[in-house]
Design a protein around this motif. Structure first.
Motif, mmCIF file in Angstrom:
data_model
loop_
_atom_site.group_PDB
_atom_site.id
_atom_site.type_symbol
_atom_site.label_atom_id
_atom_site.label_comp_id
_atom_site.label_asym_id
_atom_site.label_seq_id
_atom_site.Cartn_x
_atom_site.Cartn_y
_atom_site.Cartn_z
ATOM 1 N N UNK A 45 0.753 -1.233 -0.096
ATOM 2 C CA UNK A 45 -0.174 -0.122 -0.160
ATOM 3 C C UNK A 45 0.491 1.572 0.095
ATOM 4 N N UNK A 46 0.738 1.753 -1.393
ATOM 5 C CA UNK A 46 1.465 3.029 -1.740
ATOM 6 C C UNK A 46 0.380 4.207 -1.900
ATOM 7 N N UNK A 47 1.212 5.861 -1.725
ATOM 8 C CA UNK A 47 0.425 6.136 -2.863
ATOM 9 C C UNK A 47 0.143 5.764 -3.792
ATOM 10 N N UNK A 48 0.460 5.266 -5.061
ATOM 11 C CA UNK A 48 0.375 4.994 -6.033
ATOM 12 C C UNK A 48 -0.446 4.080 -6.037
ATOM 13 N N UNK A 49 -0.222 2.801 -5.632
ATOM 14 C CA UNK A 49 -1.295 2.514 -5.130
ATOM 15 C C UNK A 49 -3.258 2.557 -5.147
ATOM 16 N N UNK A 50 -3.027 3.531 -4.236
ATOM 17 C CA UNK A 50 -3.804 4.185 -3.827
ATOM 18 C C UNK A 50 -5.073 4.877 -5.264
ATOM 19 N N UNK A 51 -3.792 5.178 -5.478
ATOM 20 C CA UNK A 51 -3.822 6.423 -7.291
ATOM 21 C C UNK A 51 -5.205 4.684 -8.982
ATOM 22 N N UNK A 52 -4.584 3.510 -7.481
ATOM 23 C CA UNK A 52 -5.179 2.360 -8.834
ATOM 24 C C UNK A 52 -7.103 2.398 -8.326
ATOM 25 N N UNK A 53 -7.627 2.850 -7.226
ATOM 26 C CA UNK A 53 -8.613 2.988 -6.397
ATOM 27 C C UNK A 53 -9.276 4.114 -7.423
ATOM 28 N N UNK A 54 -9.122 4.845 -7.760
ATOM 29 C CA UNK A 54 -10.074 6.991 -7.917
ATOM 30 C C UNK A 54 -10.514 6.514 -9.479
ATOM 31 N N UNK A 55 -11.628 6.486 -9.772
ATOM 32 C CA UNK A 55 -12.578 6.642 -10.762
ATOM 33 C C UNK A 55 -11.656 7.740 -11.879
ATOM 34 N N UNK A 56 -11.322 8.836 -11.092
ATOM 35 C CA UNK A 56 -11.132 10.401 -11.803
ATOM 36 C C UNK A 56 -9.702 9.528 -12.407
ATOM 37 N N UNK A 57 -8.614 8.803 -11.845
ATOM 38 C CA UNK A 57 -7.355 8.105 -12.427
ATOM 39 C C UNK A 57 -7.966 7.442 -13.572
ATOM 40 N N UNK A 58 -8.462 6.506 -13.450
ATOM 41 C CA UNK A 58 -9.201 5.136 -13.861
ATOM 42 C C UNK A 58 -9.969 5.779 -15.452
ATOM 43 N N UNK A 59 -10.347 7.482 -15.585
ATOM 44 C CA UNK A 59 -11.074 8.132 -16.517
ATOM 45 C C UNK A 59 -9.810 8.841 -17.555
ATOM 46 N N UNK A 60 -9.041 8.947 -16.951
ATOM 47 C CA UNK A 60 -7.502 10.029 -17.588
ATOM 48 C C UNK A 60 -6.036 8.539 -18.307
ATOM 49 N N UNK A 61 -6.925 7.343 -17.948
ATOM 50 C CA UNK A 61 -5.994 6.234 -18.651
ATOM 51 C C UNK A 61 -6.552 5.590 -18.943
ATOM 52 N N UNK A 62 -7.857 6.076 -19.058
ATOM 53 C CA UNK A 62 -9.280 5.013 -19.594
ATOM 54 C C UNK A 62 -8.936 6.096 -21.448
ATOM 55 N N UNK A 63 -8.894 7.161 -21.344
ATOM 56 C CA UNK A 63 -9.053 7.861 -22.633
ATOM 57 C C UNK A 63 -7.908 8.170 -23.253
#
Length: 738
Positions: free
Chosen positions: A388-406
């Motif tokens: 568990x770290x800040x980068x792992x936390x990011x994987x849970x974010x739907x905002x990050x997911x939307x950016x990654x999906x784009x």
């Protein structure tokens, strides 16, 4: 002249020839001079060619398929013969170690020893006829090491009579049937004889076990407490559980039923599972202020990871399911993990043995804390900060997911040979990002890229940090032709983290209140067009040992708000319109394009992202097919990325229990749904369901489910949620499937 029992036992234990080991005197054996108690010898005396291997080298156990060969049958009998000889030697040892044991017990051990000598000779003779000499294969010392350390006669009857000899009630009967089946009645008759003798041997041990066990304990309680790891009740049974033989030996039905469902590793290093379904909330900022340590969902569905586990794995739970529930699952062909009970929700119980790995539903702050003291027992220990770290936390974010999906949702695999760069564990061409092309303008897309079936970038969401931005984004999407929007908490689930705002809706006070809470705790809300979805699915991935594999695509059933209703198993396209089937199954490089996309395009992209942060574990990627404003079908391939196990993964594992032609529905029934039925409790509901739709199994060697409905979690313990599984011959016969 009579022979002292002590002298005869020494002859058997310390004999250097097989004749000394297996000869029984014609003279009378008396026990007037039992002698002093002897310690267990460091090594077992045997003829040189029969010495036990202490280095772990052992002969391979012939498979059933190979037993058509007489030579292979001889190899198997070599394995059995060593066990019978070891039993003979251990019985001699118990006579020498415990001279003060009751005379009738010692006499009974002597009679059993004589029968074990006969069994050994029978096996030796038959294996020679099969072309195998006793001692030509390595002989394991496991049996000797497990029993010879006994400290009193109760240890002896617990370990030998009630464990290894009880297991032979299964093995001798099972292999007798197998030998009859391969046309070897001579060997089968030997096993029939041994089976009948083993019933008496177990009965003898049971009689003395009951005399010596702790007062006030049931047979099962005393038996479990007396065994020392790595021995466990799992060693007391074989593959083909023989209830009648155990009843004939005098074991009580309660003991038999408890043994039948008991699971513990017989040598494989187990994995540990735990259900923590609130990972998104724990991953969110200020999570300690917004969530308790447990919930009704976590308690009621705690058994679900059992369906992810493999034989010999462990499952941590507060309260184990009822024996009747476990017996029912076992009768349907499900393996049962060993239950490790915890009384503390915030800390795993001590598991002081080597573990292969720890597999919570998700690695998040709660699971890292829960398993903090267990991690050192893992074969390859992992530091908390790796889990568990800040980068792992990011994987849970739907905002990050939307950016990654784009960036990645418009990737494809061009057919041009100069782009074929190996980039994944499957090899093959390297995905190329084609974000500049718009699926709503197919004339702009080169034919080789073939992305007209994928959703355009504009349907992926954007974050809003306040109400003014939300309104602006709503107007923006309306200008693009999307009248309805959905607001998503970056760290939330569809059950409580989404709010839909339709074209005619005003943003009411309740919605504003919810938005303010999310803005205060998570900083932003993701705004997306609410699309006309007609088919939901999810791709199940697993990243282990730095490799990401696409395990399966599963079909999800969601309600109009996108909330989970169930998983359809073994029927990804069954019951769908021909238009939708053609859309999903159009071929790319000989593979249905939806499978091709997730296996060959998204896998290497995910692998690169996960590799960069050193993430390992399960991943679920939710997706759906929708109908756009031009009435054309489009796939939105990345709706959410879930760095955890998902209900889709459970559904995939359940599908292995379906008969090949059957389809299944995995669903979770809530208390509010139960109230709409005529039943007062989950137990009543399940009783009626099972009576109406009893489980029917096919005739496979390992039977699978043809039809039937049953609970996947214990209905007796359920208070607010219950997992159910329905299997039918056709999709149209499943409940709630339209």
């Amino acid at each position: 002249m009579p022979i002292q029992l002590q002298e005869f036992a020494k002859q058997v234990l310390f004999g250097t020839t097989i004749e000394e080991k297996l000869s029984f005197p014609r003279e009378a054996i008396i026990d007037t001079k039992p002698g002093e108690a002897m310690r267990t010898p460091r090594t077992l005396t045997r003829p040189k060619h029969l010495m036990l291997r202490e280095d772990g080298v052992r002969a391979s156990h012939p498979s059933i398929a190979k037993l058509e060969s007489e030579k292979e049958r001889g190899r198997l009998l070599h394995f059995f013969g060593n066990h019978e000889l070891l039993a003979t030697e251990l019985m001699a040892l118990v006579l020498l170690k415990f001279p003060e044991a009751p005379a009738s017990f010692r006499r009974g051990v002597l009679e059993t020893l004589k029968e074990e000598q006969i069994h050994t000779r029978m096996y030796m003779h038959r294996m020679q006829q099969c072309g195998v000499e006793f001692g030509e294969l390595p002989l394991s010392d496991y049996f000797w090491k497990s029993v010879s350390s006994m400290e009193d006669p109760l240890d002896y009857v617990t370990r030998l009579s009630l464990t290894f000899e009880q297991a032979n009630l299964d093995y001798s009967r099972e292999y007798a049937k197998i030998f009859y089946g391969v046309g070897d009645p001579d060997t089968a008759k030997i096993l029939d004889k041994i089976y009948r003798d083993e019933i008496d041997h177990v009965g003898f041990g049971l009689k003395w076990f009951r005399k010596w066990k702790a007062y006030g304990k049931t047979d099962w309680e005393a038996y479990r407490e007396r065994l020392v790891f790595p021995l466990s009740p799992a060693r007391a049974k074989g593959n083909d559980f023989n209830q009648q033989g155990r009843q004939d030996a005098g074991l009580e039905l309660g003991f038999i039923n408890d043994l039948k469902i008991f699971q513990q590793s017989k040598g494989r290093t187990p994995s540990v599972y735990w259900f923590n379904p609130h990972a998104e909330q724990y991953a969110a900022p200020h999570s300690d202020q917004v969530i308790a340590t447990n919930s009704e969902l976590q308690t009621d569905l705690a058994y679900l990871p059992a369906y992810l586990s493999r034989k010999d794995d462990l499952l941590v739970m507060e309260e184990p399911p009822s024996p009747s529930f476990l017996q029912q699952l076992h009768s349907y062909g499900f393996h049962l993990p060993e239950i490790i009970q915890t009384r503390q929700n915030d800390k795993a119980p001590v598991i002081d043995r080597k573990l292969a790995d720890i597999r919570p539903w998700a690695w998040s702050p709660d699971s890292v804390s829960f398993f903090k003291d267990t991690l050192p027992f893992v074969t390859k220990p992992t530091q908390n900060k790796q889990l568990w770290n800040s980068e792992t936390r990011t994987l849970f974010s739907k905002t990050w997911c939307a950016q990654w999906a784009k960036q990645n949702g418009r990737a494809t695999v061009p057919s041009c040979p100069d782009t074929a760069l190996p980039s994944s564990n499957k090899g093959g061409p390297r995905p190329r990002l084609t974000a500049e092309y718009d699926a709503d303008r197919p004339e702009a897309v080169p034919p080789s890229l073939n992305i007209d079936w994928l959703a355009p970038i504009k349907v992926y969401g954007k974050p809003a940090k306040d109400l003014e931005t939300l309104k602006a984004l709503r107007a923006h999407y309306q200008s693009l032709g999307y009248s309805n929007i959905v607001c998503k908490a970056p760290f939330g689930t569809a059950a409580n983290g989404n709010r839909c705002i339709m074209e005619s809706d005003t943003i009411d006070e309740l919605t504003i209140k919810w938005l303010n809470v999310i803005w205060a705790t998570q900083g932003e809300v993701l705004i997306e067009p609410w699309l006309n979805r007609i088919f939901d699915c999810s791709a199940q991935y697993e990243r282990r040992d730095q490799q990401t594999n696409c395990i399966a695509l599963t079909r999800m059933l969601n309600n109009p708000r996108g909330q989970f209703r169930g998983i359809l198993t073994n029927g990804f396209c069954k019951g769908l319109s021909s238009e939708l089937v053609r859309f999903l199954m159009e071929r790319i490089e000989g593979r249905p394009r939806i499978y091709h996309y997730y296996e060959n395009v998204l896998t290497p992209l995910l692998n690169a992202t996960l590799s960069a942060i050193d993430y390992e574990g399960p991943i679920g990627v939710d997706a759906f097919v929708y109908r756009n404003n031009e009435d054309a079908l489009r796939l939105k391939p990345i709706v959410e990325i879930n760095p955890r196990y998902t209900m889709g993964r459970i559904g995939h594992e359940l599908s292995h229990r379906n008969a090949p032609s059957s389809v299944g529905l995995f669903e979770i029934l809530s208390k509010s749904q139960l109230k709409k039925s005529p039943y007062q409790s989950f137990s009543d509901y399940c009783a009626a369901l099972i009576m109406e739709q009893p489980v029917r199994l096919n005739s496979d060697h390992k039977p699978r489910i043809l039809t039937g409905s049953f609970p996947l979690t214990d209905p007796e313990a359920a208070r607010h949620f219950l997992a159910l599984y329905h299997v039918r011959a056709h999709v149209s016969e499943l409940p709630h499937i339209s």
